[in-house]
Design a protein around this motif. Structure first.
Motif, short mmCIF file in Angstrom:
data_model
loop_
_atom_site.label_atom_id
_atom_site.label_comp_id
_atom_site.label_asym_id
_atom_site.label_seq_id
_atom_site.Cartn_x
_atom_site.Cartn_y
_atom_site.Cartn_z
N LEU A 160 -12.48 45.19 36.61
CA LEU A 160 -12.52 43.74 36.42
C LEU A 160 -11.68 43.03 37.47
CD1 LEU A 160 -12.01 43.53 32.57
CD2 LEU A 160 -14.13 43.20 33.81
N THR A 161 -12.10 41.83 37.79
CA THR A 161 -11.31 40.96 38.64
C THR A 161 -10.70 39.89 37.75
OG1 THR A 161 -13.09 39.38 39.05
CG2 THR A 161 -12.98 41.30 40.52
N PRO A 162 -9.68 39.18 38.25
CA PRO A 162 -9.15 38.07 37.46
C PRO A 162 -10.23 37.06 37.08
CG PRO A 162 -7.63 38.60 39.21
CD PRO A 162 -8.88 39.42 39.45
N ASN A 163 -11.18 36.83 37.97
CA ASN A 163 -12.27 35.89 37.67
C ASN A 163 -13.16 36.39 36.54
OD1 ASN A 163 -11.60 33.84 39.44
ND2 ASN A 163 -12.82 34.70 41.11
N ASP A 164 -13.38 37.70 36.45
CA ASP A 164 -14.18 38.25 35.36
C ASP A 164 -13.55 37.90 34.01
OD1 ASP A 164 -16.05 39.48 37.04
OD2 ASP A 164 -14.92 41.36 37.08
N ILE A 165 -12.24 38.05 33.93
CA ILE A 165 -11.56 37.74 32.68
C ILE A 165 -11.53 36.24 32.43
CG2 ILE A 165 -9.34 37.89 31.47
CD1 ILE A 165 -8.93 40.57 33.01
N HIS A 166 -11.23 35.49 33.47
CA HIS A 166 -11.18 34.03 33.33
C HIS A 166 -12.52 33.44 32.91
CE1 HIS A 166 -9.84 29.94 34.08
NE2 HIS A 166 -10.93 29.76 34.78
N ASN A 167 -13.61 33.99 33.41
CA ASN A 167 -14.94 33.44 33.15
C ASN A 167 -15.66 34.12 31.99
OD1 ASN A 167 -14.77 31.58 35.29
ND2 ASN A 167 -15.36 33.16 36.76
N ALA A 168 -14.99 35.02 31.29
CA ALA A 168 -15.63 35.73 30.18
C ALA A 168 -16.04 34.74 29.08
CB ALA A 168 -14.69 36.77 29.60
N THR A 169 -17.23 34.97 28.56
CA THR A 169 -17.71 34.16 27.44
C THR A 169 -18.14 35.10 26.32
OG1 THR A 169 -19.96 34.10 28.32
CG2 THR A 169 -18.52 32.27 28.91
N PHE A 170 -18.07 34.62 25.10
CA PHE A 170 -18.42 35.41 23.94
C PHE A 170 -19.33 34.59 23.04
CE2 PHE A 170 -14.11 36.57 25.23
CZ PHE A 170 -14.30 37.90 25.53
N THR A 171 -20.18 35.27 22.34
CA THR A 171 -21.05 34.62 21.37
C THR A 171 -20.23 34.24 20.15
OG1 THR A 171 -22.88 36.01 22.10
CG2 THR A 171 -23.13 34.93 19.98
N VAL A 172 -20.38 32.99 19.72
CA VAL A 172 -19.66 32.52 18.55
C VAL A 172 -20.54 32.72 17.32
CG1 VAL A 172 -18.61 30.52 17.42
CG2 VAL A 172 -18.39 30.81 19.89
N HIS A 173 -19.99 33.34 16.31
CA HIS A 173 -20.70 33.54 15.05
C HIS A 173 -20.13 32.55 14.03
CE1 HIS A 173 -22.94 37.14 16.15
NE2 HIS A 173 -21.88 37.48 16.84
N TYR A 174 -20.86 31.47 13.86
CA TYR A 174 -20.37 30.40 12.99
C TYR A 174 -20.27 30.84 11.53
CZ TYR A 174 -20.97 27.48 17.06
OH TYR A 174 -20.87 26.95 18.30
N LEU A 175 -21.17 31.71 11.10
CA LEU A 175 -21.14 32.12 9.71
C LEU A 175 -19.96 33.05 9.42
CD1 LEU A 175 -24.94 32.71 9.03
CD2 LEU A 175 -23.55 30.71 8.45
N ARG A 176 -19.55 33.82 10.44
CA ARG A 176 -18.42 34.72 10.26
C ARG A 176 -17.11 34.09 10.73
NH1 ARG A 176 -20.28 40.37 12.69
NH2 ARG A 176 -20.97 38.99 14.34
N GLY A 177 -17.21 32.92 11.33
CA GLY A 177 -16.02 32.20 11.76
C GLY A 177 -15.28 32.78 12.94
N GLY A 178 -15.97 33.18 13.98
CA GLY A 178 -15.27 33.70 15.16
C GLY A 178 -16.21 34.25 16.20
N TYR A 179 -15.60 34.90 17.17
CA TYR A 179 -16.35 35.51 18.26
C TYR A 179 -16.94 36.84 17.84
CZ TYR A 179 -14.02 32.10 21.26
OH TYR A 179 -13.57 30.95 21.83
N ASP A 180 -17.92 37.29 18.61
CA ASP A 180 -18.51 38.60 18.40
C ASP A 180 -17.46 39.65 18.75
OD1 ASP A 180 -19.81 41.11 19.04
OD2 ASP A 180 -21.71 40.02 18.96
#
Length: 53
Positions: free
Chosen positions: A4-24
């Motif tokens: 990983l590069t610093p940009n990989d971590i900075h730009n990481a996105t995750f799917t939000v699960h609204y029914l479970r109240g958080g990220y995947d």
């Protein structure tokens, strides 16, 4: 394994699960596993460098 590069971590996105109240959690765990592997490789390289000076 892709390091990983610093940009990989900075730009990481995750799917939000609204029914479970958080990220995947699998996506977050995968990023953390990659970050740990990257740090391990860099740590080993640093130790090798320190042993040569």
């Amino acid at each position: 394994m892709k390091l990983l590069t610093p940009n990989d971590i900075h730009n990481a996105t995750f799917t939000v699960h609204y029914l479970r109240g958080g990220y995947d959690t699998d996506q977050v765990d995968d990023l953390l596993d990659q970050a740990a592997a990257t740090i391990a490789v860099l740590w080993a390289e640093l130790q090798t460098y320190r042993n040569t000076i």
